[in-house]
Design an enzyme around this catalytic site. Structure first.
Site, PDB file in Angstrom:
ATOM      1  CG  ASP A 163      36.686  37.411  39.756  1.00 52.45           C
ATOM      2  OD1 ASP A 163      36.749  36.524  40.620  1.00 52.45           O
ATOM      3  OD2 ASP A 163      36.758  38.632  40.025  1.00 52.45           O
ATOM      4  CG  LEU A 164      31.078  32.263  37.277  1.00 55.59           C
ATOM      5  CD1 LEU A 164      30.459  33.496  36.673  1.00 55.59           C
ATOM      6  CD2 LEU A 164      30.888  31.065  36.355  1.00 55.59           C
TER       7      LEU A 164
END
Length: 255
Positions: A163-164
């Site tokens: 979930d960068l």
């Protein structure tokens, strides 16, 4: 998920998080430990983790510098290279039924990236969006066609943050820190595509440093939209039509 700051008896500042669902905080803790085990990009130390609460060191606030961005790029390459047992593999002790933000995310292992990505990172969110009335049948068909056109990949499974987006990269002035992972085994270009989608300070320096350590395969820039399908569909599920157009455009780019 509720978040507040607190101070321990020894004076250390911490962040206290309460999960939005049973096991959410334990899943996040498993992801943080897995990322930390790579010894590549720092993550906050865990003081407590159970099914309802997570207590972490607070990352000191600072400005993103070019030196920190380059250090982050090299570290991210090493994190990805630490690998995973399979695409979709959860962190050790992490659940198969996990989350990305407030959306469900199934960690189901697979050996072939394209078929796994279609089955577990694209189509489940299309179905959720259809069920919510966000997509119609014709729009769902756009994603189904896109899944049939996903290119094969010889990349091995990477250890992803998952979930960068830029809000999950914190800067202390010297280094970048990773928080709030949806960690799993996946294609390394998916993490990089999220950085492109939601912005990242000094992204050009991050990518240049990454490529010094682990050069990306030819055509990676053209593949950014297909890797952005995952986060765009998650955002469509969470926030509705405001992301639907971007998700459809990404799907239509696969020809």
């Amino acid at each position: 998920m509720s978040i507040r700051e607190a101070v321990l008896d020894d004076g250390r500042a911490v962040v206290v998080k309460h999960g939005h669902a049973p096991g959410a905080t334990a899943a996040e803790a498993a992801g943080l430990r897995w990322l930390a085990a790579a010894d590549a990009v720092p993550v906050p130390s865990i003081h407590r983790a159970d099914d309802s609460q997570l207590v972490l060191d607070r990352v000191p606030a600072g400005r993103p510098t070019t030196a920190a961005a380059e250090r982050f790029g090299r570290g991210l390459a090493r994190l990805h290279a630490a690998g995973a047992p399979a695409f979709g593999a959860p962190p050790p002790d992490g659940p198969a039924d996990a989350w990305i933000g407030l959306a469900p995310m199934a960690n189901v292992p697979g050996e072939d990236w394209a078929s796994w990505y279609a089955a577990h990172r694209v189509l489940p969110y299309v179905r959720l969006a259809v069920d919510a009335g966000t997509f119609g049948a014709a729009e769902a068909a756009v994603f189904e066609r896109a899944c049939s056109r996903l290119p094969p990949s010889a990349e091995p499974p990477s250890r992803l943050h998952g979930d960068l987006w830029t809000g999950n990269v914190l800067w202390d002035g010297e280094r970048a820190w990773l928080i709030d992972p949806a960690a799993h085994g996946g294609h390394r270009e998916t993490d990089l595509a999220m950085l492109h989608l939601f912005g990242c300070p000094h992204l050009d320096r991050v990518l240049a440093a990454y490529q010094e350590v682990a050069p990306l395969t030819d055509g990676w820039a053209e593949r950014i939209p297909l890797h952005q399908l995952f986060p765009l569909l998650v955002h469509t599920v969470l926030f509705g039509r405001s992301y639907a157009g971007q998700a459809l455009a990404a799907a239509r780019s696969l020809r």
